[in-house]
Design a protein around this motif. Sequence first.
Motif, short mmCIF file in Angstrom:
data_model
loop_
_atom_site.label_atom_id
_atom_site.label_comp_id
_atom_site.label_asym_id
_atom_site.label_seq_id
_atom_site.Cartn_x
_atom_site.Cartn_y
_atom_site.Cartn_z
N ARG A 158 0.87 -1.19 0.00
CA ARG A 158 0.00 0.00 0.00
C ARG A 158 0.90 1.23 0.00
N PHE A 159 0.70 2.08 -1.04
CA PHE A 159 1.60 3.21 -1.22
C PHE A 159 0.84 4.51 -1.37
N ARG A 160 1.53 5.58 -1.05
CA ARG A 160 0.95 6.91 -1.18
C ARG A 160 0.74 7.28 -2.65
N HIS A 161 1.67 6.84 -3.50
CA HIS A 161 1.55 7.12 -4.94
C HIS A 161 0.99 5.90 -5.65
N HIS A 162 -0.04 6.14 -6.48
CA HIS A 162 -0.72 5.06 -7.19
C HIS A 162 -1.42 5.67 -8.39
N ALA A 163 -2.37 4.95 -8.97
CA ALA A 163 -3.01 5.42 -10.20
C ALA A 163 -3.78 6.72 -10.00
N SER A 164 -4.23 6.99 -8.79
CA SER A 164 -4.99 8.21 -8.52
C SER A 164 -4.15 9.31 -7.90
N ASN A 165 -2.90 9.03 -7.60
CA ASN A 165 -1.98 10.03 -7.05
C ASN A 165 -0.60 9.75 -7.61
N ARG A 166 -0.35 10.22 -8.82
CA ARG A 166 0.84 9.84 -9.56
C ARG A 166 2.11 10.48 -8.99
N LEU A 167 3.21 9.84 -9.28
CA LEU A 167 4.52 10.40 -8.93
C LEU A 167 4.75 11.69 -9.71
N PRO A 168 5.41 12.67 -9.11
CA PRO A 168 5.57 13.96 -9.78
C PRO A 168 6.75 14.02 -10.77
N ALA B 247 1.85 4.08 -10.81
CA ALA B 247 2.07 5.39 -10.23
C ALA B 247 2.73 6.39 -11.19
N LEU B 248 3.09 5.93 -12.39
CA LEU B 248 3.74 6.83 -13.35
C LEU B 248 2.73 7.65 -14.13
N ARG B 249 3.06 8.91 -14.36
CA ARG B 249 2.29 9.69 -15.32
C ARG B 249 2.61 9.19 -16.72
N PRO B 250 1.68 9.26 -17.66
CA PRO B 250 1.95 8.77 -19.02
C PRO B 250 3.15 9.46 -19.67
N THR B 251 3.44 10.70 -19.26
CA THR B 251 4.54 11.45 -19.88
C THR B 251 5.81 11.43 -19.03
N THR B 252 5.89 10.50 -18.10
CA THR B 252 7.14 10.31 -17.35
C THR B 252 8.01 9.31 -18.10
N ARG B 253 9.24 9.72 -18.37
CA ARG B 253 10.16 8.76 -19.00
C ARG B 253 10.61 7.75 -17.95
N LEU B 254 10.59 6.49 -18.33
CA LEU B 254 11.03 5.41 -17.46
C LEU B 254 12.21 4.71 -18.11
N VAL B 255 13.32 4.60 -17.37
CA VAL B 255 14.50 3.89 -17.85
C VAL B 255 14.78 2.76 -16.87
N MET B 256 14.66 1.51 -17.34
CA MET B 256 14.94 0.34 -16.51
C MET B 256 16.29 -0.23 -16.90
N ILE B 257 17.14 -0.46 -15.89
CA ILE B 257 18.52 -0.89 -16.13
C ILE B 257 18.75 -2.22 -15.42
N GLY B 258 19.39 -3.16 -16.08
CA GLY B 258 19.68 -4.43 -15.40
C GLY B 258 20.26 -5.47 -16.33
N ASP B 259 20.61 -6.59 -15.75
CA ASP B 259 21.17 -7.73 -16.47
C ASP B 259 20.12 -8.83 -16.51
N PRO B 260 19.51 -9.10 -17.66
CA PRO B 260 18.42 -10.09 -17.72
C PRO B 260 18.89 -11.52 -17.53
N ASP B 261 20.21 -11.75 -17.53
CA ASP B 261 20.72 -13.11 -17.44
C ASP B 261 21.14 -13.51 -16.03
N GLN B 262 21.12 -12.57 -15.09
CA GLN B 262 21.53 -12.93 -13.74
C GLN B 262 20.31 -13.28 -12.91
N LEU B 263 20.53 -13.59 -11.65
CA LEU B 263 19.45 -14.01 -10.77
C LEU B 263 18.35 -12.95 -10.71
N ALA B 264 17.12 -13.39 -10.77
CA ALA B 264 15.97 -12.49 -10.76
C ALA B 264 15.50 -12.26 -9.33
N SER B 265 14.39 -11.56 -9.21
CA SER B 265 13.79 -11.28 -7.90
C SER B 265 13.48 -12.57 -7.16
#
Length: 632
Positions: free
Chosen positions: A269-279, A302-320
């Motif tokens: 449960r978070f303060r930022h969600h679909a009805s209270n987006r991250l700024p 929680a993202l606004r549609p016009t927020t750029r999102l950059v995800m960084i990682g190694d897809p071949d190493q251990l996952a979550s």
Amino acid sequence: MNADNRIALRAEGVLADFNRAGVLGPADVHVARRLVTIRRAEVDPDVLLAVALTVRAVRAGSVCIDLARLRDIPPDSDTGTDPAELSWPDPLALPDKVRASALATTSVESPLQPLRVVTTDDGASLLYLDRYFREEQRVRAILAERAAGEPFVEVARVATELGALFPPDPEAPGPDRQRMAAAVAATRWTTVLAGGPGTGKTHTAARIIALLYALHGSGLRVGLCAPTGRAAASLQDAVTAQSAQIALPDVEAVTIHRLLGPLPGGGHRFRHHASNRLPHDVIIVDEASMVSLTLMYHLLEALRPTTRLVMIGDPDQLASVDAGAVLADLVHRSHTTELAGPLADLVTTDTAPPVTDTATDTGAATDPDATVAVSERSEMADGVVRLRRRRRFGARIGRLADAVRAGDADEALSILDAGAPDLTLEPVEEAHIARGEVSAWVQTMSSAAERGDAEAALTALGGHRVLCAHREGPAGVRQWSQRVTAWGTDGASSFLDLDRPWYPGRPLLLTETDHRARLFNGDTGIVVAEDDRLMAAFGRGTDLRLVHPGRLRGVSSAYAMTIHRSQGSQYRAVAVVIPPADSALLSRELLYTAITRATDSVRLIGTAEGLRAGIERKVLRASGLRSSIIDV
């Protein structure tokens, strides 16, 4: 009372059979029975088993199960029973049975629908628990909505800034994939920056930030985050270290949970969600391979549609450790989009085919990194860029890592058999090279710590690490910590006093976070002598922090640590303890992660049989994100 806690109480029929065989755990049985009780309906035993196996798959990291591959789900425990002898459901009949079940339908009396069955475009029938189905569908929808449009950019201006941030490197001719990644981040709402250790992911991230500041002004709101406090601190240090070169403003990196603002009561449960987006205008997520489906769902919501999102990682190493492998799904799914528009203009030089003289040259460049294939252009059009040129370790370690990642056990063993001084495979009882390096490492740490040289002690601490798959057992952290201390005290050394909890040279691993001291779960340090007292030294970048041991909460010795704990770290040398071939944790991803922690040398301690078994065993993480769903 049942003396064996692996056996579920009141388990009956097929669930009891699979539980006693170790395929299912008690939790899987109880959840399946509970769903049937809530639904108040008769359920076919095959469907009941499928439910329990779905719960087991989620605990093992999958989001769903492929009903034709039930036997690929890793067992909960080894009881010595051959799973092949069990009564498995008919994979051809099972999908229709599940669809007709009361658990996969609704009624006026019971509107709950605990199960979802979907058919993908490649013909697979996937079974989900309802929560994970809804989360995955929402992640799919948000990413599709973000991909449907793109930011407006002035191509000439972006090209100018890219030229300044990524000048030509005469020592690295060929396509500059770091510059290509920055171009993608400028022209796409969602960017996936993938690459192995030492490929320059955070170097590129810092320049992406600089590029976007240059394009949009100093008022740009940038958020840096990672799944753990330690990973967030490492991201901030890496970005800060480049600030002098590219004049970056101060940006604090935090955990994804802290970015979203957790509410009291725990859970998701978070303060930022679909009805209270991250700024924020830009959010960069490091170590995204460790982000679960559920956490990614909350972040995307929680993202606004016009927020750029950059995800960084190694897809071949251990996952979550939790269910889902979103980054790997986004990288490895089918890419067919045509590269066009401003992005195509910006990367024309890098993506153009090589010019060859057919009269003198019989073919294109043999180096796969020297050109950009058509498939890679499609990945880029979908916002995915894979960095390939390594800068962390030498060619031999890189070849070994590539062989492991590709599942080529013969090639990996051939590399190890070549007799290179920096790569060895030694049985435990004959691990003389590893023992010598470990002993020298422990003694170097302790000598520096005894004379009060905290910086030298920390440098020595980062010079080596013993990595294990397990916490307990012959190949586990506990026993190998004892072995390392014995190796380190061999001879005249007398620095260890194991009757005291604190002594100079004791390497430390934090298991709790202390925000006030800016120390995070997973940080490592070392006890050093300072005048007439002992202090715990921690280092991050150029920052040296001395803390009284009495202030530390949740700490253990770090003579050996799990491979999971080592993610995001690097050491000059590693000794990797390979567990037995039948270990449930032994996998290609585990070995790849361990090997790529080293910059100079890798000592594999175990058998060729165990190594081969690990390389040939790829973790099965079932998910629907890599496919298109054609029927729900």
